[in-house]
Enzyme design. Structure first.
Site, short mmCIF file in Angstrom:
data_model
loop_
_atom_site.label_atom_id
_atom_site.label_comp_id
_atom_site.label_asym_id
_atom_site.label_seq_id
_atom_site.Cartn_x
_atom_site.Cartn_y
_atom_site.Cartn_z
N TYR A 139 0.77 -1.23 0.05
CA TYR A 139 -0.10 -0.06 -0.02
C TYR A 139 0.78 1.17 -0.20
CZ TYR A 139 -4.18 -2.80 1.16
OH TYR A 139 -5.19 -3.86 1.04
N LYS A 189 3.30 -15.21 4.03
CA LYS A 189 3.57 -16.28 2.84
C LYS A 189 4.77 -16.60 2.56
CE LYS A 189 1.70 -18.40 -0.72
NZ LYS A 189 0.95 -19.48 -0.61
N ASP A 221 -2.90 -18.39 2.44
CA ASP A 221 -4.06 -19.30 1.67
C ASP A 221 -4.39 -20.28 2.78
OD1 ASP A 221 -1.41 -20.33 1.80
OD2 ASP A 221 -1.46 -21.09 -0.04
N ASP A 245 -5.97 -6.90 5.14
CA ASP A 245 -7.11 -6.45 4.30
C ASP A 245 -8.24 -7.01 4.27
OD1 ASP A 245 -8.99 -4.37 3.33
OD2 ASP A 245 -7.56 -3.75 2.02
N ASP A 249 -11.99 -8.70 6.16
CA ASP A 249 -13.11 -8.72 5.40
C ASP A 249 -13.85 -10.08 5.30
OD1 ASP A 249 -13.07 -5.90 5.05
OD2 ASP A 249 -13.01 -6.15 2.97
#
Length: 350
Positions: A139, A189, A221, A245, A249
């Site tokens: 970001y 990851k 994942d 993020d 959600d």
């Protein structure tokens, strides 16, 4: 704090003004002697001042003891250059105020089992907190567009963290776990990304200061799968900006609606920006369909984290639970209760 605590209210776009208005009503009903000052942000600020984060708004945010934020995002401004889009306001606030730690609790309120995408017996057990790093990652890394040597359009976004950034968010994760069940899952990851390998190394180093906390590592994942398969196995999750993020959600749908999840974005001294995570939802703006619960619960988080007012924060959370237990539901939860009516009911329940 010798003065009345000043809360900057930045309603923003879409349903932001509707939900922050209800959160302010709840805070005022508690009679805590809080002071409020409002300023435009996002698309509303661009309309008024030609920038999504005008100097006056940023100045208020810096003066205030805490910030209650609505939402930013307006499709009318999708064609603007990136620096002027409404969403840049929240990124600018995080960076300017050093709001590096995002706390996103997710728990199912009794009675909302049917609203969850999961089976009721699984959804009922969800009670977790996602600790998301906010001021690094792709970001804020170098980004750009270009043309390859073969004439193809390309884009790049740099994912980067340094050891100080990782250590400070890891510490928030461990400290949060210490106040709960003393279990922390660090999500990365590391099997693919060099950034994640550094992340894992630093988290392990910080873990030495918290021997009471059980630490586990999980690839993002797998974490996404486990959040729907066995969410009861999570207590506190700490992760980077991008992964946080996405996972937060996902967690919102596990507990019934994105309209139910509050959040706190904190600096190193306890000052925070508090906002619902649902976004501006321009398709329902002004229709009275918005769920104000996430904004109201964000106000409760503000009282607890920035002002140390645990008792009134608990009162707000109990009032929201009581209203939901009465069967009142906004449209996102399958009901027909209007935004203002939900606010009325929560104020009455206080």
């Amino acid at each position: 704090m010798t003065h009345a605590p000043l809360i900057a209210i930045l309603p923003g776009d879409g349903i932001g003004p509707e939900v922050t208005a209800q959160a302010r009503r709840v805070l005022e009903a508690l009679g805590l002697g809080l002071a409020f000052e409002e300023a435009p942000v996002g698309g509303a600020a661009y309309r008024a001042a030609g920038h999504p984060l005008p100097p006056e708004t940023l100045s208020l945010a810096r003066r205030a003891d805490a910030i209650l934020f609505g939402a930013v995002g307006d499709p009318d401004f999708d064609g603007l250059e990136r620096a002027l889009r409404p969403e840049q306001a929240i990124l600018g606030l995080r960076k300017s105020l050093a709001l590096f730690a995002n706390l996103r609790p997710a728990r199912l309120f009794p009675g909302l089992e049917d609203a969850s995408a999961l089976r009721p017996e699984i959804a009922r057990a969800i009670d977790l907190v996602i600790v998301r790093e906010l001021t690094g990652d792709v970001y804020f890394g170098d980004k750009g567009r270009g043309i390859t040597h073969t004439g193809l359009r390309e884009g790049h976004d740099l994912m980067r963290y340094d050891e100080v950034e990782v250590a400070r968010i890891a510490r928030v994760g461990f400290e949060t776990a210490m106040k709960r069940k003393r279990r922390l899952v660090s999500v990365d990851k590391a099997n693919v990304l060099e950034t994640s390998q550094l992340w894992r190394e630093i988290v392990e180093e910080v873990a030495r200061d918290f021997p009471e906390v059980e630490l586990a590592h999980m690839y993002v994942d797998n974490a996404a799968m486990q959040l729907v398969r066995a969410p009861q196995n999570f207590d506190v999750i700490v992760t980077g900006n991008l992964f946080g993020d996405i996972l937060s959600d996902q967690a919102s749908m596990c507990v019934g609606s994105i309209g139910m999840l509050p959040s706190a974005s904190l600096d190193q001294h306890g000052k925070g920006l508090y906002e619902p995570i649902h976004g501006s939802a321009p398709d329902i703006a002004g229709a009275g369909k918005a769920n104000p619960c996430a904004a109201i619960l964000s106000a409760a988080m503000m009282l607890r984290h920035s002002f140390g007012m645990s008792e009134p924060a608990d009162r707000i959370e109990r009032a929201v639970a009581a209203v939901l237990a009465q069967g009142k539901r906004t449209a996102d939860l399958g009901g027909d209760c209007a935004t203002g009516a939900m606010g009325d009911a929560i104020v009455a329940a206080l």
